[in-house]
Scaffold this active site. Structure first.
Site, short mmCIF file in Angstrom:
data_model
loop_
_atom_site.label_atom_id
_atom_site.label_comp_id
_atom_site.label_asym_id
_atom_site.label_seq_id
_atom_site.Cartn_x
_atom_site.Cartn_y
_atom_site.Cartn_z
N GLY A 34 -0.48 -5.18 0.54
CA GLY A 34 -1.64 -5.01 -0.30
C GLY A 34 -1.47 -5.64 -1.67
N ALA A 48 0.84 -1.19 0.00
CA ALA A 48 0.00 0.00 0.00
C ALA A 48 0.88 1.24 0.00
CB ALA A 48 -0.91 -0.01 1.23
N GLU A 89 -2.42 -9.17 -1.15
CA GLU A 89 -3.86 -9.22 -0.92
C GLU A 89 -4.63 -9.04 -2.23
OE1 GLU A 89 -4.70 -7.74 3.56
OE2 GLU A 89 -3.72 -6.25 2.28
#
Length: 686
Positions: free
Chosen positions: A102, A63, A105
Site C-alpha cells: 500500500g 497496509a 500504491e
C-alpha cells in the site's frame, strides 16, 4: 492534523508527514487524517505543490494486515489515491527505507516519486496470498511496462532505487536530506507548470507490450506457482491492465483481491507472516544480549562450510577450524567455489565475493578460537565425537563465549554436561545448504542461560534466518516429526505403492518433491547411519545402501540418475526389490490411492506435532508451522501442518488415525490427547 499525520508549509510547498511507527502502516488512524489533509490541500489555492513524506526509518511499508478479513473502515486507500490523482498541482512522494504494498500504491497516486539511495520499492502482497488491492497492478505497468511489472508483482521482490529509476518507477534519486530534495523537486515541477497527468492516464508504455511474450512468461510463472492461486491472479491482473480500460482493470483487480483475501491460501500465508514474528519472541522479560563480534565454526565440510558462509554473508568475521591442513584447504576451496558460482549467476558482485572471502580465517589449532564470541560445532553426528570437541572448547573458549552444536538429533543436555559451563551451551540446527536455507532451530538446553538464548535469536535475524526456539528431544521438532511422517513409507511400498506414486501424491499436495526423491537428494546413507546408531532398520532403504545406492551422488538410489542428471527415473531393479521384500513377508500388493498415502504420512506428522506441543518441546503450534514451511518444504499455501490440520478437520484426522491404529496397531497412529481436544475445541491451546 493528528499524531499520525502532520502538515507543514515551506514557501508554498505543503509537506504531509506520516508518523505511524514502526513501519508507517496505513492503518485507519493514518488513512482518516491523511484523507482530510489531502482534501484540504486540494482546495487550498496557496499551495503550489505537495510532498508526501514519512517520519522514522521508512516510507509506508504496507497496509495494516491485522485489518484484513474485517469490515474496511473508510476511507480506504483507493479513495485516498483518487483524491491525490485529482489534485491539479504537482504531488511528490519522498521515499526512504521501503515503499511496499500500500505504500508504493500511495506513491503511485502521486505525479512524481523521488527516493534516497537506499530505498527499496515493491508490491509483496503475493507473499500473503493476495494481490495489490489499491491499484498497484494497474498503475505500475503504466510506468515500468507490463513485463517488468509482472516480474515485480508475481515475485513480490522489492527493487532498489537505482533499478526503480532506470525502470521509470521513480523520477529522481538523491543523496542527503531527502525531504529537502523532494521540496526543491516539487517547487521546480510547479515552476515548469502543468499539466501533470496522473499515472492512470499514462499508457504509452503499455502500448509497447508484446502480449504473446507476456502470456508465455505468465504461463511459465503459473507452472512454477505449484498450486498457489495468488501468483496466477497477479499475472491476470497485470494482463488486465494491458487489455482493459483503466477503470475496468481496476474493478477486476478489486474482484480478484476480494476473492483471494477470503481464501484458505491467503489465511494460511497471513498466519505464517505472524507466526514467523511470534516464533522469534521469548516469553518474559527481554534478557541483555551478549556481544558477538567474531564467530568460530568447527568443521569445514558441507554443513560447516555453509554455516561459516551464512555468518560471513551476515558480515561476521569467521574462524574456521579443521583437523588437518588438507581438510581446511578443501573446505575453503569449496567456499570460494560457491561464491564464484554466485558471481557467475549474477547474484553476487566480484567485489562482494572478495569482501566475504576476506572474512575467513582458517586454522587447525583450537587456541585460535579464543577470541570468538560464538563457536558452532558442525562435526560428525556422533555423541562421543561431539563431547570430545566440547571438552576442548571448554578449555579454549573465552569465558562467556556461547558454545553451540549443529546436531540434528543428539541430546544437547548431555553435550552441555561435558563442559564446565552448561549455561553457555545450546543447539543451532542449521538446514542444508546452511548458507541458503532460512530455518534455524535454536535448541534450548536445560541449563541454557536466558541471555545466551536471546543473543542467538537476535543473531539469527542479523544473518537472515527464521528462528524457532525448541526444546531437547531426539530430532527436536523438525526431524522428530519427519520420522513420524516417514514411518509408513516402507509399509506403503511393501503393500503396493511405488516410490514415484508416493512422491506424486506429495507433489500434487504441494510439496516441492516427495520423500523418496528428497531422500535421494540428501543421501540415503545419512538416514542409514542414523538408523544403525539407534538400532533401527528399514529393509528396502537399508538394502539399497548396502548396494552402494546412496541417491543422486552415486547415480542410483530409489531412482536412477543417468549421466549425472538430477532428474529421477523409476528403476525396475528397485521395484523388483520391493516385490521380493513383500513376498518374503507374505504381503500381497494391492492398489493404494493418494488419499491413503496422505493419511498414513501427513496425519502422523500432525499427530507427532500435537505430542511435541503437549511436551512443551515447541511453545506454539504456529512455531511448528514455521519449522515445516521454512525447513522441510511444507506447502506455504496450506500454512504448515498444524494450520492445515484445522483446514483438513482435526476430527477427520483423529478418526482416520484411529482407523489405522486399529488396523496396524502402530503407536504412530494413536491419536495424541491434544489432537483429540483440538478436534472438539478447534484450538491447539492445551
Amino acid at each position: 492534523m493528528s499524531s499520525s499525520v502532520s502538515v507543514a508549509n515551506e514557501g508554498g510547498v505543503a509537506i504531509v508527514t506520516i508518523d505511524n511507527p514502526p513501519v508507517n502502516a496505513l492503518s485507519f488512524h493514518v488513512r482518516e487524517p491523511l484523507m482530510q489533509a489531502l482534501v484540504a490541500l486540494r482546495d487550498d489555492a496557496s499551495v503550489t505543490a505537495i510532498v508526501i513524506a514519512c517520519a522514522g526509518r521508512t516510507f509506508v511499508a504496507g497496509a495494516d494486515i491485522t485489518e484484513f478479513g474485517k469490515p474496511m473502515q473508510q476511507p480506504e486507500l483507493r479513495a485516498i489515491v483518487a483524491v491525490l490523482e485529482a489534485i491539479a498541482r504537482p504531488t511528490v512522494a519522498a521515499i526512504h527505507g521501503t515503499a511496499l504494498g500500500g505504500g508504493l500504491e500511495l506513491a503511485l497516486g502521486c505525479h512524481f516519486r523521488v527516493a534516497d539511495q537506499g530505498a527499496r520499492l515493491g508490491l509483496p502482497e503475493v507473499k500473503l496470498g493476495i494481490l495489490p488491492g489499491g491499484g498497484g497492478t494497474v498503475r505500475l505497468p503504466r510506468l515500468v511496462g507490463a513485463a517488468k511489472a509482472l516480474k515485480m508483482i508475481v515475485s513480490g521482490t522489492p527493487i532498489g532505487a537505482d533499478e526503480a529509476y532506470g525502470a521509470g518507477l521513480v523520477d529522481a534519486v538523491f543523496e542527503g536530506d531527502l525531504t529537502t530534495h523532494a521540496v526543491n523537486f516539487a517547487r521546480e515541477m510547479a515552476r515548469k507548470g502543468g499539466p501533470f497527468p496522473p499515472v492512470r492516464d499514462r499508457d504509452d508504455v503499455l502500448k509497447e507490450t508484446d502480449l504473446a511474450a507476456f502470456d508465455a512468461e505468465a504461463a511459465d510463472l503459473a507452472r512454477k506457482a505449484r498450486g498457489l492461486e495468488a501468483p496466477i491472479a497477479c499475472a491476470q491482473a497485470v494482463r488486465d491492465a494491458v487489455t482493459l480500460p483503466f477503470d475496468e482493470a481496476l474493478a477486476e483487480e478489486r474482484a480478484l483481491f476480494v476473492k483471494l483475501v477470503a481464501s484458505d491460501q491467503s489465511r494460511a500465508q497471513r498466519h505464517l507472516f505472524f507466526a514467523e514474528r511470534e516464533a522469534a519472541k521469548l516469553p518474559g522479560k527481554d534478557a541483555v544480549k551478549r556481544r558477538i563480534a567474531r564467530v568460530g565454526v568447527i568443521g569445514a565440510g558441507t554443513m560447516g562450510g555453509g554455516i561459516a558462509m551464512a555468518f560471513a554473508n551476515g558480515g561476521f568475521p569467521v574462524t574456521l577450524l579443521e583437523t588437518s591442513q588438507e581438510a581446511l584447504r578443501r573446505g575453503l576451496a569449496t567456499i570460494e567455489k560457491n561464491y564464484t558460482v554466485s558471481v557467475a549467476r549474477g547474484s553476487l558482485s566480484e567485489d562482494a565475493k572478495r569482501q566475504r572471502l576476506a572474512q575467513f580465517k582458517g586454522t587447525i589449532d583450537h587456541a585460535d578460537l579464543a577470541d570468538c564470541d560464538l563457536i558452532v560445532e558442525a562435526a560428525f553426528e556422533d555423541m562421543a565425537v561431539k563431547k570430545e570437541i566440547f571438552g576442548k572448547l571448554d578449555a579454549a573458549a573465552r569465558p562467556g563465549a556461547i558454545l553451540a552444536t549443529n546436531t540434528s538429533y543428539l541430546d544437547i543436555d548431555e553435550i552441555a554436561a561435558s563442559t564446565s559451563r552448561p549455561q553457555d551451551v545450546l543447539g543451532l540446527h542449521f538446514f542444508s545448504p546452511a548458507n541458503v536455507m532460512k530455518l534455524l532451530e535454536i535448541v534450548r538446553a536445560e541449563k541454557t542461560a536466558p541471555d545466551a538464548l536471546a543473543t542467538v535469536i537476535d543473531l539469527a535475524r542479523r544473518i537472515g534466518k527464521v528462528a524457532v526456539v525448541v526444546g531437547v528431544c531426539h530430532g527436536f521438532v523438525g526431524n522428530r516429526m519427519l520420522a513420524a511422517r516417514g514411518s509408513e513409507s516402507e509399509a506403503l511400498l511393501l503393500e503396493g505403492a511405488t516410490p514415484s506414486q508416493i512422491d506424486k501424491a506429495f507433489t500434487d499436495f504441494g510439496w516441492p518433491m516427495g520423500p523418496f526423491q528428497m531422500g535421494d537428494l540428501a543421501g540415503l546413507d545419512i538416514g542409514w547411519r542414523n538408523r544403525k546408531a539407534r538400532g533401527l532398520t528399514a529393509p528396502i532403504a537399508d538394502t539399497l545402501c548396502q548396494q552402494g545406492r546412496f541417491g543422486q551422488k552415486t547415480g542410483r538410489g530409489f531412482y536412477l540418475y543417468e549421466n549425472g542428471s538430477r532428474t529421477p527415473v523409476p528403476d525396475p531393479e528397485v521395484e523388483a526389490l520391493i516385490r521380493d521384500k513383500a513376498a518374503e513377508k507374505g504381503i500381497v500388493p494391492r492398489t493404494i490411492d493418494a488419499d491413503e498415502i496422505i493419511e498414513r504420512t501427513l496425519y502422523p506428522l500432525v499427530n507427532e506435532g500435537a505430542k511435541i506441543l503437549e511436551e512443551g518441546i515447541a511453545a506454539r503450534a504456529s512455531d511448528i508451522d514455521v519449522v515445516w514451511v521454512n525447513g522441510y518444504g511444507f506447502p506455504i499455501g496450506k500454512g504448515g501442518p498444524m494450520f492445515w490440520a484445522g483446514l483438513e478437520g482435526a476430527a477427520r484426522i483423529v478418526g482416520r488415525l484411529r482407523y489405522w491404529h486399529e488396523r496396524t496397531g502402530k503407536d504412530v497412529f494413536k491419536p495424541a490427547p491434544l489432537l483429540e481436544r483440538m478436534a472438539k475445541t478447534d484450538s491447539w491451546e492445551a
